[in-house]
Scaffold this motif. Sequence first.
Motif, mmCIF file in Angstrom:
data_model
loop_
_atom_site.group_PDB
_atom_site.id
_atom_site.type_symbol
_atom_site.label_atom_id
_atom_site.label_comp_id
_atom_site.label_asym_id
_atom_site.label_seq_id
_atom_site.Cartn_x
_atom_site.Cartn_y
_atom_site.Cartn_z
ATOM 1 N N LEU A 194 -7.688 -30.288 35.279
ATOM 2 C CA LEU A 194 -7.235 -28.753 34.893
ATOM 3 C C LEU A 194 -6.707 -28.945 33.225
ATOM 4 C CD1 LEU A 194 -7.268 -25.804 35.527
ATOM 5 C CD2 LEU A 194 -5.074 -26.130 36.570
ATOM 6 N N GLN A 195 -7.274 -28.216 32.397
ATOM 7 C CA GLN A 195 -6.674 -28.724 30.984
ATOM 8 C C GLN A 195 -6.169 -27.187 30.539
ATOM 9 O OE1 GLN A 195 -9.328 -30.722 28.256
ATOM 10 N NE2 GLN A 195 -8.081 -30.554 26.685
ATOM 11 N N SER A 196 -5.054 -27.232 29.748
ATOM 12 C CA SER A 196 -4.605 -26.196 29.336
ATOM 13 C C SER A 196 -4.093 -26.742 27.815
ATOM 14 C CB SER A 196 -3.259 -25.467 30.032
ATOM 15 O OG SER A 196 -2.749 -24.511 29.292
ATOM 16 N N ASP A 197 -4.665 -26.233 26.670
ATOM 17 C CA ASP A 197 -4.485 -26.593 25.426
ATOM 18 C C ASP A 197 -4.634 -28.299 25.605
ATOM 19 O OD1 ASP A 197 -4.063 -24.247 24.419
ATOM 20 O OD2 ASP A 197 -2.029 -24.103 24.937
ATOM 21 N N GLU A 198 -3.881 -29.030 25.146
ATOM 22 C CA GLU A 198 -3.958 -30.496 24.972
ATOM 23 C C GLU A 198 -3.583 -31.162 26.419
ATOM 24 O OE1 GLU A 198 -2.437 -28.881 22.540
ATOM 25 O OE2 GLU A 198 -4.291 -29.272 21.278
ATOM 26 N N ALA A 199 -2.770 -30.427 27.299
ATOM 27 C CA ALA A 199 -2.260 -30.792 28.616
ATOM 28 C C ALA A 199 -3.022 -30.823 29.514
ATOM 29 C CB ALA A 199 -1.161 -29.991 29.144
ATOM 30 N N VAL A 200 -3.261 -31.926 30.256
ATOM 31 C CA VAL A 200 -4.285 -32.286 31.559
ATOM 32 C C VAL A 200 -3.491 -32.575 32.748
ATOM 33 C CG1 VAL A 200 -6.281 -33.253 32.200
ATOM 34 C CG2 VAL A 200 -6.000 -32.747 29.644
ATOM 35 N N VAL A 201 -3.783 -31.929 33.780
ATOM 36 C CA VAL A 201 -3.429 -32.493 35.133
ATOM 37 C C VAL A 201 -4.677 -32.521 36.012
ATOM 38 C CG1 VAL A 201 -1.058 -31.533 34.890
ATOM 39 C CG2 VAL A 201 -2.804 -29.986 35.928
ATOM 40 N N GLY A 202 -4.621 -33.488 36.941
ATOM 41 C CA GLY A 202 -5.705 -33.589 37.710
ATOM 42 C C GLY A 202 -5.266 -34.622 39.139
ATOM 43 N N ARG B 236 -2.506 -37.042 38.347
ATOM 44 C CA ARG B 236 -2.666 -37.535 37.102
ATOM 45 C C ARG B 236 -2.039 -36.353 35.975
ATOM 46 N NH1 ARG B 236 -7.592 -37.402 36.713
ATOM 47 N NH2 ARG B 236 -7.857 -39.511 37.550
ATOM 48 N N ALA B 237 -1.502 -36.805 34.997
ATOM 49 C CA ALA B 237 -0.819 -35.919 34.024
ATOM 50 C C ALA B 237 -1.083 -36.548 32.656
ATOM 51 C CB ALA B 237 0.593 -35.490 34.235
ATOM 52 N N GLY B 238 -1.850 -35.731 32.021
ATOM 53 C CA GLY B 238 -2.155 -36.473 30.482
ATOM 54 C C GLY B 238 -2.276 -35.640 29.330
ATOM 55 N N TYR B 239 -2.487 -36.071 28.048
ATOM 56 C CA TYR B 239 -2.457 -35.351 26.954
ATOM 57 C C TYR B 239 -3.613 -35.866 26.184
ATOM 58 C CZ TYR B 239 -0.396 -32.898 22.916
ATOM 59 O OH TYR B 239 -0.297 -32.316 21.948
ATOM 60 N N ALA B 240 -4.552 -34.487 25.893
ATOM 61 C CA ALA B 240 -5.656 -34.805 25.294
ATOM 62 C C ALA B 240 -5.503 -35.028 23.634
ATOM 63 C CB ALA B 240 -6.832 -33.678 25.524
ATOM 64 N N ILE B 241 -6.037 -36.162 23.140
ATOM 65 C CA ILE B 241 -5.973 -36.507 21.592
ATOM 66 C C ILE B 241 -7.340 -36.674 21.246
ATOM 67 C CG2 ILE B 241 -4.751 -37.836 19.873
ATOM 68 C CD1 ILE B 241 -2.730 -38.436 21.916
ATOM 69 N N GLY B 242 -8.027 -35.663 20.984
ATOM 70 C CA GLY B 242 -9.555 -35.701 20.213
ATOM 71 C C GLY B 242 -10.283 -36.183 21.589
ATOM 72 N N ASN B 243 -11.054 -37.396 21.385
ATOM 73 C CA ASN B 243 -11.787 -37.839 22.706
ATOM 74 C C ASN B 243 -11.149 -38.763 23.462
ATOM 75 O OD1 ASN B 243 -13.965 -36.554 21.894
ATOM 76 N ND2 ASN B 243 -14.755 -38.208 20.328
ATOM 77 N N MET B 244 -9.755 -38.721 23.272
ATOM 78 C CA MET B 244 -8.894 -39.860 24.171
ATOM 79 C C MET B 244 -7.904 -39.137 24.771
ATOM 80 S SD MET B 244 -6.779 -43.146 22.743
ATOM 81 C CE MET B 244 -5.909 -41.995 21.691
ATOM 82 N N MET B 245 -7.494 -39.491 26.016
ATOM 83 C CA MET B 245 -6.275 -38.836 26.798
ATOM 84 C C MET B 245 -5.656 -39.802 27.570
ATOM 85 S SD MET B 245 -6.643 -36.273 30.159
ATOM 86 C CE MET B 245 -7.032 -37.578 31.052
#
Length: 190
Positions: free
Chosen positions: A80-88, A139-148
Amino acid sequence: SLPPAPVLQDAPPSFDGFYIGGLAGYGAVTFDPRNGAANLVAHALRNTTLEVVHNASRLLQPAQYSARDIMFGGFAGYNLQSDEAVVGIEFDYMRFGKSGSSTDSISRQFPSTNNFIETATLTGGNETKLEHLFGLRARAGYAIGNMMPYLTGGLAVGYGRVSNFATAQTQGVAPDPTQPPGGLPYSITY
């Protein structure tokens, strides 16, 4: 004259949604069977001089052993992505199906409480088969372009079979009150 061409901008990649996949790898597992057979012998020889006084069950020491093989399986998850924040969350399954075994045997003589000699002959070991591995991770991540880049943590559980086996044979002389100072020879197998 023609109007200027619109400038198209690539939408940032989305890590949102369901995903599935397959996986394969190489796995190694080490089994330590030391106490399994010893516990069986201790139970069989409970209330005997061999166990109470001499701890005969501690003589069995089956060695560690390893199983190595190719593993394969699959995984599925949802982000689930909200702006650059991603949790899964992700679930995976791996099939291992490897087994191994280790045995040990030893024979020792001990003085009994009535000054006769008792002999303990012990054989024991362990067979183990690890069949399936399951994992569940958050998982908790941060999207930076094509990389997370992300942090993950979870729980892994394996399913398998463990069999411990042991044989204890004792021999000695039991006191015979009708024929002092002699005794009656005995041999008992557990």
